[in-house]
Design a protein around this motif. Structure first.
Motif, mmCIF file in Angstrom:
data_model
loop_
_atom_site.group_PDB
_atom_site.id
_atom_site.type_symbol
_atom_site.label_atom_id
_atom_site.label_comp_id
_atom_site.label_asym_id
_atom_site.label_seq_id
_atom_site.Cartn_x
_atom_site.Cartn_y
_atom_site.Cartn_z
ATOM 1 N N GLU A 31 0.816 -1.205 0.000
ATOM 2 C CA GLU A 31 0.000 0.000 0.000
ATOM 3 C C GLU A 31 0.854 1.261 0.000
ATOM 4 O O GLU A 31 0.332 2.367 -0.180
ATOM 5 N N TYR A 32 2.159 1.118 0.224
ATOM 6 C CA TYR A 32 3.020 2.265 0.439
ATOM 7 C C TYR A 32 4.046 2.456 -0.669
ATOM 8 O O TYR A 32 4.625 1.491 -1.172
ATOM 9 N N ALA A 33 4.269 3.714 -1.007
ATOM 10 C CA ALA A 33 5.467 4.064 -1.749
ATOM 11 C C ALA A 33 6.632 3.981 -0.774
ATOM 12 O O ALA A 33 6.479 4.273 0.419
ATOM 13 N N MET A 34 7.778 3.588 -1.269
ATOM 14 C CA MET A 34 8.958 3.424 -0.419
ATOM 15 C C MET A 34 10.076 4.339 -0.909
ATOM 16 O O MET A 34 10.373 4.404 -2.103
ATOM 17 N N GLU A 44 21.703 17.992 6.425
ATOM 18 C CA GLU A 44 20.315 17.601 6.584
ATOM 19 C C GLU A 44 20.046 16.298 5.834
ATOM 20 O O GLU A 44 20.737 15.965 4.875
ATOM 21 N N ARG A 45 19.030 15.608 6.275
ATOM 22 C CA ARG A 45 18.615 14.397 5.580
ATOM 23 C C ARG A 45 18.083 14.773 4.208
ATOM 24 O O ARG A 45 17.321 15.729 4.075
ATOM 25 N N GLU A 46 18.478 13.997 3.195
ATOM 26 C CA GLU A 46 18.058 14.310 1.842
ATOM 27 C C GLU A 46 17.444 13.102 1.140
ATOM 28 O O GLU A 46 17.777 11.956 1.438
ATOM 29 N N PHE A 47 16.578 13.403 0.200
ATOM 30 C CA PHE A 47 15.946 12.380 -0.616
ATOM 31 C C PHE A 47 16.967 11.741 -1.550
ATOM 32 O O PHE A 47 17.824 12.426 -2.124
ATOM 33 N N VAL A 48 16.859 10.418 -1.727
ATOM 34 C CA VAL A 48 17.721 9.697 -2.653
ATOM 35 C C VAL A 48 16.912 9.066 -3.783
ATOM 36 O O VAL A 48 17.206 9.264 -4.964
ATOM 37 N N ALA A 49 15.879 8.293 -3.416
ATOM 38 C CA ALA A 49 15.101 7.588 -4.429
ATOM 39 C C ALA A 49 13.745 7.211 -3.852
ATOM 40 O O ALA A 49 13.595 7.073 -2.636
ATOM 41 N N VAL A 50 12.779 7.032 -4.745
ATOM 42 C CA VAL A 50 11.447 6.593 -4.333
ATOM 43 C C VAL A 50 10.900 5.655 -5.402
ATOM 44 O O VAL A 50 11.180 5.818 -6.590
ATOM 45 N N LEU A 101 1.858 8.175 -0.171
ATOM 46 C CA LEU A 101 1.923 8.975 -1.387
ATOM 47 C C LEU A 101 3.254 8.765 -2.095
ATOM 48 O O LEU A 101 4.277 8.513 -1.454
ATOM 49 N N TYR A 102 3.237 8.936 -3.404
ATOM 50 C CA TYR A 102 4.475 8.866 -4.189
ATOM 51 C C TYR A 102 5.096 10.255 -4.176
ATOM 52 O O TYR A 102 4.759 11.110 -4.998
ATOM 53 N N VAL A 103 5.957 10.499 -3.193
ATOM 54 C CA VAL A 103 6.492 11.840 -2.975
ATOM 55 C C VAL A 103 7.973 11.768 -2.656
ATOM 56 O O VAL A 103 8.509 10.702 -2.350
ATOM 57 N N VAL A 104 8.617 12.951 -2.708
ATOM 58 C CA VAL A 104 10.045 13.013 -2.386
ATOM 59 C C VAL A 104 10.309 13.825 -1.132
ATOM 60 O O VAL A 104 11.451 13.929 -0.695
ATOM 61 N N THR A 105 9.270 14.400 -0.553
ATOM 62 C CA THR A 105 9.445 15.267 0.605
ATOM 63 C C THR A 105 9.459 14.466 1.903
ATOM 64 O O THR A 105 8.586 13.636 2.150
ATOM 65 N N ILE A 106 10.436 14.751 2.734
ATOM 66 C CA ILE A 106 10.645 13.987 3.960
ATOM 67 C C ILE A 106 9.408 13.991 4.846
ATOM 68 O O ILE A 106 9.038 12.948 5.415
ATOM 69 N N ASN A 107 8.768 15.128 4.965
ATOM 70 C CA ASN A 107 7.648 15.247 5.906
ATOM 71 C C ASN A 107 6.437 14.415 5.515
ATOM 72 O O ASN A 107 5.525 14.238 6.333
ATOM 73 N N ASP A 108 6.402 13.915 4.278
ATOM 74 C CA ASP A 108 5.274 13.101 3.831
ATOM 75 C C ASP A 108 5.463 11.618 4.094
ATOM 76 O O ASP A 108 4.606 10.811 3.729
ATOM 77 N N TYR A 109 6.579 11.268 4.716
ATOM 78 C CA TYR A 109 6.835 9.864 5.036
ATOM 79 C C TYR A 109 6.467 9.596 6.489
ATOM 80 O O TYR A 109 6.894 10.295 7.396
ATOM 81 N N ASP A 110 5.650 8.568 6.679
ATOM 82 C CA ASP A 110 5.099 8.297 8.004
ATOM 83 C C ASP A 110 5.951 7.361 8.844
ATOM 84 O O ASP A 110 5.905 7.412 10.071
ATOM 85 N N TYR A 111 6.649 6.470 8.190
ATOM 86 C CA TYR A 111 7.398 5.439 8.914
ATOM 87 C C TYR A 111 8.837 5.414 8.422
ATOM 88 O O TYR A 111 9.097 5.531 7.229
ATOM 89 N N TRP A 112 9.753 5.224 9.385
ATOM 90 C CA TRP A 112 11.181 5.267 9.103
ATOM 91 C C TRP A 112 11.895 4.095 9.752
ATOM 92 O O TRP A 112 11.517 3.644 10.836
ATOM 93 N N GLY A 113 12.940 3.623 9.081
ATOM 94 C CA GLY A 113 13.824 2.656 9.691
ATOM 95 C C GLY A 113 14.866 3.351 10.547
ATOM 96 O O GLY A 113 14.891 4.583 10.636
#
Length: 122
Positions: A31-34, A44-50, A101-113
């Motif tokens: 159900e999730y984009a990863m 700062e933490r930065e986007f790499v891939a989705v 959501l299929y997004v690249v923004t950090i704040n839109d990610y709900d769960y983190w490793g």
């Protein structure tokens, strides 16, 4: 809730390769984009891939295009990041994250490793 556990980091020489894995448990993985993100010391933490839930849509930050490949296996609840032609500037803690959501923004990610360290020696 989705629990994410990264693995596969380590020390590698410039030009080498590493494959990161992120195993998910809990709610339906498909159900999730990863996404993969990274954080270098003092930065700062930065986007790499989705990758979208189906795997049909993929995006990369420009600095890794042509070198990194994101993929997923929904049957195994796992997302991967194949990293080739590594450079010292790729040194960072790498995190996987899940978003509805299929997004690249950090704040839109709900769960983190918890993250896995990748160090590229020159």
């Amino acid at each position: 809730q989705v629990q994410l556990v990264e693995s596969g980091g380590g020390l590698v020489q410039t030009g080498g390769s590493v494959r990161l894995s992120c195993a998910a448990s809990g709610r339906t993985f498909s159900e999730y984009a990863m996404g993969w993100f990274r954080q270098a010391p003092g930065k700062e933490r930065e986007f790499v891939a989705v990758i979208s839930w189906s795997g049909h849509m993929i995006s990369y930050v420009d600095s890794v295009k042509g070198r990194f490949t994101i993929s997923r296996n929904n049957a195994k609840n796992t997302v991967y990041l194949q990293m080739n032609s590594l450079k010292p500037e790729d040194t960072a803690v790498y995190y996987c994250a899940a978003s509805p959501l299929y997004v690249v923004t950090i704040n839109d990610y709900d769960y983190w490793g918890q993250g896995t360290q990748v160090t590229v020696s020159s």
